[in-house]
Design a protein around this motif. Structure first.
Motif, PDB file in Angstrom:
ATOM      1  N   GLU A 222       0.750  -1.223  -0.052  1.00  0.00           N
ATOM      2  CA  GLU A 222       0.061   0.196  -0.106  1.00  0.00           C
ATOM      3  C   GLU A 222       0.695   1.227   0.044  1.00  0.00           C
ATOM      4  O   GLU A 222       0.614   2.070   0.777  1.00  0.00           O
ATOM      5  CB  GLU A 222      -0.923  -0.064   1.258  1.00  0.00           C
ATOM      6  CG  GLU A 222      -2.334  -0.484   0.794  1.00  0.00           C
ATOM      7  CD  GLU A 222      -3.234  -0.414   2.154  1.00  0.00           C
ATOM      8  OE1 GLU A 222      -2.712  -0.554   3.213  1.00  0.00           O
ATOM      9  OE2 GLU A 222      -4.582  -0.478   2.046  1.00  0.00           O
ATOM     10  N   ALA A 228      -5.279   1.690  -3.235  1.00  0.00           N
ATOM     11  CA  ALA A 228      -6.236   2.491  -2.796  1.00  0.00           C
ATOM     12  C   ALA A 228      -7.664   2.352  -3.647  1.00  0.00           C
ATOM     13  O   ALA A 228      -8.828   2.490  -3.094  1.00  0.00           O
ATOM     14  CB  ALA A 228      -6.020   4.017  -2.574  1.00  0.00           C
ATOM     15  N   ASN A 231     -10.714   0.525  -2.603  1.00  0.00           N
ATOM     16  CA  ASN A 231     -11.366   1.247  -1.421  1.00  0.00           C
ATOM     17  C   ASN A 231     -12.739   2.033  -2.107  1.00  0.00           C
ATOM     18  O   ASN A 231     -13.388   2.686  -1.258  1.00  0.00           O
ATOM     19  CB  ASN A 231     -10.426   2.204  -0.460  1.00  0.00           C
ATOM     20  CG  ASN A 231      -9.478   1.377   0.321  1.00  0.00           C
ATOM     21  OD1 ASN A 231     -10.015   0.359   0.874  1.00  0.00           O
ATOM     22  ND2 ASN A 231      -8.475   2.293   0.709  1.00  0.00           N
ATOM     23  N   LYS A 314      -7.258   5.215   6.757  1.00  0.00           N
ATOM     24  CA  LYS A 314      -6.725   5.466   5.606  1.00  0.00           C
ATOM     25  C   LYS A 314      -6.676   7.223   5.097  1.00  0.00           C
ATOM     26  O   LYS A 314      -6.255   7.138   4.177  1.00  0.00           O
ATOM     27  CB  LYS A 314      -7.516   4.625   4.434  1.00  0.00           C
ATOM     28  CG  LYS A 314      -7.277   3.084   4.854  1.00  0.00           C
ATOM     29  CD  LYS A 314      -7.650   2.288   3.508  1.00  0.00           C
ATOM     30  CE  LYS A 314      -7.260   0.875   3.936  1.00  0.00           C
ATOM     31  NZ  LYS A 314      -8.408  -0.301   4.071  1.00  0.00           N
TER      32      LYS A 314
END
Ligand code: NAD
Ligand code: ZN
Length: 351
Positions: A222, A228, A231, A314
């Motif tokens: 990540e 990402a 997500n 995050k």
């Protein structure tokens, strides 16, 4: 990676071929008598001594207490570096057993046998393992890649319908972020998918596994931001899932609402049009997933969702990052979305 009906047989062969002296199967109680027992018996007949440890079902098993319990059980066997761990269950057991394997004697080889749709298309791939603390979900963990993953569509037969549909939200997500062809295939084969037709489910799982593996390969830890995009729908989704109280909304249900929020933000900011937004909404509805907060949820204010998004682990430097679609199969990351637009979209979904 083995996907398809009967995937457990090649897995046993692969494990036996490594020369593993012993296998410890860590199984969710819901599958202990089914797939886990079948796997244990097959390993024994292949000459691999097998011990099965059963873990109670549910998110609460992803705890430090359960980790200690499993470490002690491994020490008692005793397990050593020639012992392999096989996780059989959903994302909970995959994350928990993966973390135990990552840490016991500084690391035992682990194999994943996911038995929920969420675990087959998402949690078993990518090497993220971990447990929850009272302060938050997944706060302690390690990156620990499995030696192999075996997804058998037939193990999903006993999965409760709501859990299965919740997993479909993640499948729709892959279509929107990366794969217009998968999206169109889901539209055309929704009936078979809902009926859990073995061939259709296997095909869908293979595709998702491949998409996730490709993203993870390029950004394993990540760091580059590519990971990402996975997500999508999770910014608003996670906040809603937490505020509703864990277990009230299943993860995939919260993600479906989050994808609807992202779709509306993309529409309001001129990123994509009415037609792709309609296709996403109609596919989610076809899978009986919610597009807005369902009735019966405890009252949640839009402002609470917005502050939960800022608190999310995050979030970088207080800036909420959205993954926004620009077409079916394509997304971009935006961290400059007008707060008023987000507030309006979230308020609409809660009303
Ligand atoms: N590591 C990752 O990258 C990653 C990604 C996504 C989610 N997760 C984690 O995964 C977890 C959620 O996973 P999940 O949705 O699989 O939940 P889960 O593991 O709790 O499984 C859902 C329910 O299904 C039951 N079950 C499992 N397999 C069954 C079967 N074949 N038949 C009947 N019942 C069965 C379980 O006992 C449980 O009650 C969360 O803790 C989440 O944080 C991790
Ligand atoms: Zn998710």
């Amino acid at each position: 990676m083995v996907v398809g009906p009967g995937a457990l047989r090649p897995l046993v062969k692969k494990i036996a071929a490594t020369g593993a002296r012993r296998v410890v199967v860590i199984a969710d109680a819901a599958v202990a008598a089914g797939p886990a027992a079948a796997l244990g018996a097959a390993l024994e007949s292949a000459g691999v001594a097998t011990t099965t440890l059963t873990v109670p079902s549910g998110e609460r098993a992803k705890s430090a207490a359960e980790v200690v319990h499993l470490w002690e059980a491994l020490a008692e066997i005793p397990a050593d570096r020639a012992t392999h761990v096989v996780a059989v269950g959903g994302g909970v057991v995959g994350d928990l057993a993966g973390f135990v394997a990552a840490t016991f004697v500084r690391g035992l080889p682990v194999w994943q046998v996911p038995t929920t749709l969420v675990a087959q298309v998402d949690s078993s791939i990518g090497g993220k393992t971990g447990i929850n603390l009272a302060a938050g979900k997944n706060l302690v963990g390690a990156f620990w890649q499995p030696l192999g993953v075996a997804c058998d569509a037939d193990t999903l037969a006993t999965l409760p319908d709501r859990e299965y549909r919740s997993g479909l939200a993640e499948v729709v997500k892959y279509g929107v972020i990366l794969d217009a062809e998968l999206f169109a295939w889901l539209e055309a084969h929704a009936e078979k998918v809902l009926a859990r037709d073995t061939a259709a489910v296997s095909r869908m799982v293979v595709r998702c596994v491949d998409l996730k593996a490709r993203v993870v390969e390029e950004d394993e830890q990540e760091r580059t931001g590519l990971r990402a995009i996975l997500n999508y729908g999770h910014t608003v989704g996670h906040a809603l899932e937490t505020l509703a109280g864990y277990g009230t909304l299943l993860h995939g249900e919260a993600v479906a609402i989050g994808m609807t929020a992202a779709a509306r933000i993309a529409l309001a900011t001129g990123r994509w049009g009415v037609e792709p937004a309609r296709r996403q909404a109609s596919l989610l509805a076809r899978f009986d997933l919610p597009l807005a907060a369902p009735r019966g949820l405890p009252p949640i204010a839009a402002a609470d969702i917005l502050s939960a998004m800022v608190r999310d682990k995050k979030t970088l430097h207080g800036k909420v990052r959205f993954v926004l679609p620009t077409a079916i199969g394509r997304v971009e990351i935006a961290d400059d979305v007008d707060a008023a637009i987000v507030g309006q979209v979230v308020a609409d979904l809660l009303s």
